[in-house]
Structures are given as C-alpha cells and as structure tokens.
Motif scaffolding. Structure first.
Motif, PDB file in Angstrom:
ATOM      1  N   PHE A 294       0.833  -1.202   0.000  1.00 45.78           N
ATOM      2  CA  PHE A 294       0.000   0.000   0.000  1.00 45.78           C
ATOM      3  C   PHE A 294       0.866   1.248   0.000  1.00 45.78           C
ATOM      4  N   ASN A 309      -3.054   4.068  -2.857  1.00 47.51           N
ATOM      5  CA  ASN A 309      -2.751   3.037  -3.846  1.00 47.51           C
ATOM      6  C   ASN A 309      -2.514   1.694  -3.178  1.00 47.51           C
ATOM      7  N   THR A 310      -2.859   0.622  -3.879  1.00 49.29           N
ATOM      8  CA  THR A 310      -2.508  -0.723  -3.460  1.00 49.29           C
ATOM      9  C   THR A 310      -1.783  -1.417  -4.602  1.00 49.29           C
ATOM     10  N   TYR A 311      -0.996  -2.441  -4.253  1.00 49.16           N
ATOM     11  CA  TYR A 311      -0.135  -3.090  -5.232  1.00 49.16           C
ATOM     12  C   TYR A 311      -0.206  -4.598  -5.083  1.00 49.16           C
ATOM     13  N   GLN A 312      -0.013  -5.264  -6.202  1.00 54.84           N
ATOM     14  CA  GLN A 312       0.031  -6.719  -6.205  1.00 54.84           C
ATOM     15  C   GLN A 312       1.071  -7.158  -7.229  1.00 54.84           C
TER      16      GLN A 312
END
Length: 393
Positions: A294, A309-312
C-alpha cells in the motif's frame, strides 16, 4: 540478448528466467560457477546454461555475449567487475557491488577510468511501482520539503535463518547484514532526500538466533520454519548456534547534509514481516509498505488522503513486488539504445557507504562523520586520487 554469467546462484538463475520471458533472443552463452545453485531453476524453465568455464578470464576470452552478469559472492564483485570493464564489456552486477570502504574507493577510480554508464546494478527496488509513485508524489509537491523519515526492513524467521546458514553469515564475504540486505532500502531514501548522508550512529547485535532460543520439543517443524530457504556456497545446518558474525537486529540514525533525519530498523525474526516507510514533509506525509502493498499520502494542511494506492505482484512467482520485471525491461532497453536507468553504480556505492558507516558506528559505539569519506570518494570519481587504489584493492 546474449549474456555471460559469473556466479550462477539462485538470484541470477531467477533473473535469467525473467530475461528469457522478456527477450525472445535471450541466450546464456556461458557461465563460471563451480557449484551453480541457480542451475535447477534454469533446467525447470527449459533454459540452457551454455558452456561452463573454469574462470571469468576464460569466459571473457571466449566472448560471444553482449552483457556480463555478476552474481558471485559479494567479496568477489570488485575483481569480476574490473575484468569486465577492462575487457570493454557492459556489466550488470548484483548488489552490493563492493564490501569495504577501500573497495568503494577502488571501484570509484575504475568508474573514472572506464565510465560508470557501462556498469548496471541490481538495486531492484528503484524499479518498483510503489517507489516510483512515492517519487511522483514528491515531484508533484504533495510532500513539500522532506523533513524526517522512519523506515524499516523486517524479514520472517525462515529468511533470517537462511542468513544464519548461508555464506552471508560472514561479514568478510557479505560486508555485513545492513550492506547485504538493506542497501536496497538505503538507496531508496538517499534518492528521496536528494543529498548524501553526513552523520551516522547505530546499535544492534544478535538476540533472537541464539542457543537459548532454539526450539526444544515445541512441535515445530525445523525443516519448514528454519530450513525452508536453501543455503548455497558454504551452507550450514546451524541456525541458533551459527558461527556467523552478522546481527539479527539493528537500528541506525542518520542525518543528511541538508538536515533531513532518518531512523532505520532491521530485524530478522519478524513473523508478520513488513518493509515500510513514513516520510514526513513540510506539506504532507507519505506512508508505504512494499510487503503489504500500500501507499498513502495525507495533506498536512487538511488531513485529506490525497493518494491511496494498493499493489500486487504480477504473479505468485514474482520477486521484489514485481520490480524485477521492470528492471529487466530497463536493462534490455539500455542494451538496445542506451536508455537511462533509474539507478546508477554511483548510487549503489553511496548506499553502500551508508551501510558500512552504520556498521562502523555500531562496532565503535560512535557517531561517524562521513565528510572525509565523501571527499576521498569524489576524488576517486574525478581521477584526482591516486590511481593505485584501483590496482591494489
């Protein structure tokens, strides 16, 4: 792209699979490694490792490749980089690129002679989407002037146990844990602050991986918890009675030349790991975590969350939060048309200097003033320091 590899360990074995997916013309022409730990990964991916050579000199003399990739143990990097640069090759080296201050000066002199653009470095977090978004928020003025930073890199017990069993447990080979593992993070915050660190203090030691804490009939599967990650060269089965000299926790305090201060903490026995930062500026605050994926920015004026924002990672097998794929794309772009990279060998040396200063401060229980180090470093980069440094290291 055709590559030659010196040190075909787990890391370069993995990067070769990423390169193979990104470049249809990728080929490993040859490698040097008496016990290539990365070979099973290549075989699983159907990648041929090319010809095995006895020495880096033999590999370089045979030629036939565009990029020399170095993944040998850290204390060998300087000699292998020197061989590549002297042969006129473009070189990619894993971090950290050297392990002592003396080697730092020697490599700086080599960069003056051969140019730093021919040495690419695997400080992969510079390529991560989260860090790029942090720099974007900074460029847009959401933070204002950076005032202070709180940052950390914490790893799970299985990963900490790997360091206690692998060759990286010895400072003479790895350069110390801060250098080996945390130079990524130090480089990020050096880049964010925009000036060099000036004063450094640090404390730490080993309190978790000690004989008193070894599991005693607790129903714990040691092979799963403490031997999950295989060790390579000079590997050992000893975890809590390791003969290594690395720490399992350390805290450092840094003041930069522009007055920005930072605290940095690392620990090798954190069951719910995180790798996070809090950057506090005159106009806003940015928080992020590479592990938990995040990134948030809040305005100091209104308390409004201006970024969320979020990330994967792109796949379950991806390393470094998806940054490896971007790094490899950028390396390919550089090899094709000299596209500028987001991190340089000089950045890597500056992060290494900070990590080495942290350990010097810890050993001596003193505050390190880096001013004389930067003076000598710049003299080497500019060619005004004795060229014998590069020849004698």
């Amino acid at each position: 792209m055709k590559v030659g590899i010196v040190g075909l360990g787990f890391r370069l074995g993995y990067l070769a699979t990423v390169l193979n997916e990104a470049d249809k013309d990728f080929e490993i022409v040859g490698y040097v490694d008496p016990a290539p730990a990365g070979m099973p990964g290549l075989e699983e991916a159907g990648i041929l490792a090319g010809t095995s050579y006895a020495t880096p000199q033999d590999l370089i003399a045979a030629g036939g490749f565009d990029l020399l990739m170095i993944g040998s143990p850290n204390h060998m990097h300087l000699d292998h980089i020197r061989l590549g640069l002297e042969a006129g090759l473009t070189v990619f080296t894993e971090k950290p690129i050297v392990v002592t201050m003396e080697e730092t000066y020697a490599l700086a002199s080599l960069l003056h002679t051969y140019g730093h653009d021919r040495l690419l470095v695997g400080l992969v977090l510079r390529y991560s989407p989260l860090y790029r978004d942090l720099r974007k928020a900074q460029a847009e003025g959401k933070l204002g002037d950076v005032v202070s930073i709180e940052a950390s890199e914490h790893i799970q017990p299985y990963h900490g146990a790997f360091f206690m069993r692998d060759w990286r447990r010895y400072g003479q080979y790895a350069g110390g844990f801060m250098l080996e593992k945390c130079c990524h993070d130090l480089d990020l915050y050096n880049g964010l602050v925009g000036t060099r660190p000036r004063y450094v203090a640090s404390f730490g030691g080993r309190k978790s991986f000690t004989p008193a804490n070894a599991p005693q009939n607790e129903g714990i599967n040691d092979l799963e918890v403490y031997h999950r990650k295989p060790s390579g060269w000079m590997g050992s089965d000893k975890v809590f009675d390791s003969d290594g000299d690395i720490v399992d926790y350390q805290t450092a305090i840094v003041e930069y030349e522009n007055g920005v201060s930072m605290t940095f903490h690392t620990n090798l026995n954190v069951p719910d790991e995180f790798r996070r930062f809090c950057v506090i500026g005159s106009k806003g605050m940015a928080e992020g975590d590479f592990v938990r994926g995040f990134f948030n920015v809040h305005s100091a004026r209104t308390n409004e969350k201006t970024v969320a924002n979020t990330y994967q990672a792109p796949s379950a097998s991806s390393h470094h939060y998806g940054a490896d794929e971007q790094m490899i794309d950028d390396v390919i772009a550089f090899m094709r048309d000299s596209t500028a990279q987001p991190v340089s060998a000089i950045n890597a040396l500056e992060a290494g200097i900070l990590a080495l200063a942290m350990d010097e401060a810890r050993f001596g229980r003193k505050v390190i003033d880096l001013a004389p180090v930067w003076e000598k470093f710049d003299a080497c980069l500019n060619g005004t320091e004795s060229a014998t440094l590069a020849r004698s290291a």
